[in-house]
Design a protein around this motif. Structure first.
Motif, PDB file in Angstrom:
ATOM      1  N   LEU A 159      13.256  32.164 -33.546  1.00 33.10           N
ATOM      2  CA  LEU A 159      12.724  33.367 -32.911  1.00 33.10           C
ATOM      3  C   LEU A 159      13.815  34.378 -32.592  1.00 33.10           C
ATOM      4  O   LEU A 159      13.672  35.575 -32.861  1.00 33.10           O
ATOM      5  CB  LEU A 159      11.965  32.989 -31.636  1.00 33.10           C
ATOM      6  N   VAL A 160      14.922  33.895 -32.026  1.00 28.72           N
ATOM      7  CA  VAL A 160      16.010  34.806 -31.656  1.00 28.72           C
ATOM      8  C   VAL A 160      16.705  35.353 -32.898  1.00 28.72           C
ATOM      9  O   VAL A 160      16.886  36.562 -33.049  1.00 28.72           O
ATOM     10  CB  VAL A 160      17.025  34.090 -30.736  1.00 28.72           C
ATOM     11  N   SER A 201      10.160  30.859 -15.433  1.00 27.10           N
ATOM     12  CA  SER A 201      11.603  31.012 -15.658  1.00 27.10           C
ATOM     13  C   SER A 201      11.981  30.699 -17.097  1.00 27.10           C
ATOM     14  O   SER A 201      12.795  31.394 -17.706  1.00 27.10           O
ATOM     15  CB  SER A 201      12.387  30.101 -14.702  1.00 27.10           C
ATOM     16  N   ARG A 202      11.362  29.661 -17.678  1.00 22.67           N
ATOM     17  CA  ARG A 202      11.652  29.299 -19.065  1.00 22.67           C
ATOM     18  C   ARG A 202      11.163  30.373 -20.025  1.00 22.67           C
ATOM     19  O   ARG A 202      11.845  30.737 -20.982  1.00 22.67           O
ATOM     20  CB  ARG A 202      11.002  27.951 -19.407  1.00 22.67           C
ATOM     21  N   PHE A 203       9.970  30.898 -19.755  1.00 24.42           N
ATOM     22  CA  PHE A 203       9.416  31.947 -20.618  1.00 24.42           C
ATOM     23  C   PHE A 203      10.270  33.206 -20.570  1.00 24.42           C
ATOM     24  O   PHE A 203      10.598  33.794 -21.609  1.00 24.42           O
ATOM     25  CB  PHE A 203       7.986  32.272 -20.192  1.00 24.42           C
ATOM     26  N   LEU A 204      10.629  33.629 -19.359  1.00 24.66           N
ATOM     27  CA  LEU A 204      11.424  34.854 -19.216  1.00 24.66           C
ATOM     28  C   LEU A 204      12.797  34.718 -19.860  1.00 24.66           C
ATOM     29  O   LEU A 204      13.330  35.676 -20.438  1.00 24.66           O
ATOM     30  CB  LEU A 204      11.569  35.212 -17.732  1.00 24.66           C
ATOM     31  N   GLU A 205      13.372  33.521 -19.777  1.00 21.95           N
ATOM     32  CA  GLU A 205      14.687  33.298 -20.382  1.00 21.95           C
ATOM     33  C   GLU A 205      14.626  33.452 -21.901  1.00 21.95           C
ATOM     34  O   GLU A 205      15.428  34.178 -22.498  1.00 21.95           O
ATOM     35  CB  GLU A 205      15.194  31.901 -20.020  1.00 21.95           C
ATOM     36  N   MET A 206      13.663  32.772 -22.543  1.00 20.20           N
ATOM     37  CA  MET A 206      13.547  32.846 -23.997  1.00 20.20           C
ATOM     38  C   MET A 206      13.111  34.234 -24.450  1.00 20.20           C
ATOM     39  O   MET A 206      13.642  34.782 -25.420  1.00 20.20           O
ATOM     40  CB  MET A 206      12.554  31.793 -24.502  1.00 20.20           C
ATOM     41  N   ALA A 207      12.139  34.827 -23.732  1.00 15.58           N
ATOM     42  CA  ALA A 207      11.667  36.166 -24.091  1.00 15.58           C
ATOM     43  C   ALA A 207      12.790  37.191 -23.920  1.00 15.58           C
ATOM     44  O   ALA A 207      12.947  38.109 -24.738  1.00 15.58           O
ATOM     45  CB  ALA A 207      10.469  36.552 -23.223  1.00 15.58           C
TER      46      ALA A 207
END
Length: 291
Positions: free
Chosen positions: A148-149, A260-266
């Motif tokens: 994704l990144v 927190s996990r979602f915001l980090e990856m997004a």
């Protein structure tokens, strides 16, 4: 035994339906899953649910049929996403029911014990579950996160550099496939170098498959749509959707925070895509590339 009013009777009949439904769900899971330990845990919870049902039945003197839809639904979820996710999703939805149970605590010590079972015993048992696929969550995260990144950033840069959906799709597909093989190989070597419970071959497969699935979601808009910028927007939306769905799965199955996990990856996707976006624009301008 206390005489029930109409509202209490309706509530308890609802409790009975939940208990007998979960009894059948856990009983079905106990028959299908692998591992003596897991089967024993599910069989014990199934027996507890039936015991709770019979306790409530003493007060209503009525039989209640289970919800066939719920039995089917959670059986399907367990097949698609694993039994740990299915039962924790189900138990997570029972919090409201537990609050309703507390309203009946004045009916006697037997009801208090049912409430205690619902709040403590089942959760303690669920923490003992051992599902193989959850051991490879790290490998899946590696594949998804890298795809994704890396590919979202690459697509953003290619979009501005090439300005052609077919070229971007083909370039992204080749890049993504090669990167998936590379990541799978790296995960195999990394897992093999660190002896543990994980199987290197399975870890590499989880990483590679996760990477390829992410690549497919990101590339499809470029094959379907003719507008280059709309394709990029859909690819970006697809990336965020994958991140949201996967982190929801992990948050339920492993009991970790979702936000927190979602915001980090997004956040990583947004930052890398933005930088690549500008890099592609700069390269197109400085090198005078026209396609």
């Amino acid at each position: 035994m206390n005489t029930l009013n109409e509202q209490q009777t309706r509530l308890i009949l609802g409790f009975q339906k939940n208990e007998i439904t979960e009894h059948h769900i856990y009983k079905n899971l106990a028959k299908r899953i692998e591992g003596v330990k897991n089967r024993r845990i599910f069989a014990q919870i199934s027996d507890d649910e039936l015991r709770h049902y019979n306790i409530w039945k003493k007060y209503t003197q009525q039989d209640v049929a289970p919800s066939k839809f719920k039995i089917w639904f959670y059986s399907l979820i367990s097949l698609l996403f694993g039994f740990t996710f299915a039962v924790k999703l189900m138990e997570g939805g029972e919090k409201a029911a537990q609050h309703a149970y507390e309203k009946m605590s004045d009916l006697g010590d037997e009801i208090s014990n049912v409430i205690k079972d619902e709040e403590e015993h089942e959760q303690a048992l669920l923490t003992l579950l051992d599902e193989e696929r959850l051991q490879y969550t790290g490998s899946i995260v590696l594949g998804l996160n890298d795809a994704l990144v890396e590919l979202t950033g690459a697509l953003a840069g290619l979009t501005f550099a090439l300005q052609d959906t077919s070229l971007v799709a083909l370039t992204g597909l080749i890049t993504g496939f090669a990167a998936a093989l590379s990541m799978a190989s790296s995960e195999y070597l990394s897992t093999k170098a660190e002896p543990g419970a994980k199987n290197p071959v399975k870890a590499s497969i989880y990483t590679g498959v996760a990477y390829i699935l992410a690549v497919a979601v990101l590339i499809i808009p470029y094959f379907v749509l003719s507008n280059i910028y709309l394709s990029l927007a859909f690819a970006f939306a697809g990336a965020l959707l994958i991140v949201a769905l996967f982190n929801f799965y992990v948050s339920v199955a492993k009991g970790v925070p979702f936000r927190s996990r979602f915001l980090e990856m997004a956040g990583l996707i947004v930052v890398v895509s933005g930088i690549s976006f500008l890099a592609g624009l700069a390269m197109r301008f400085f090198f005078g590339i026209e396609v």
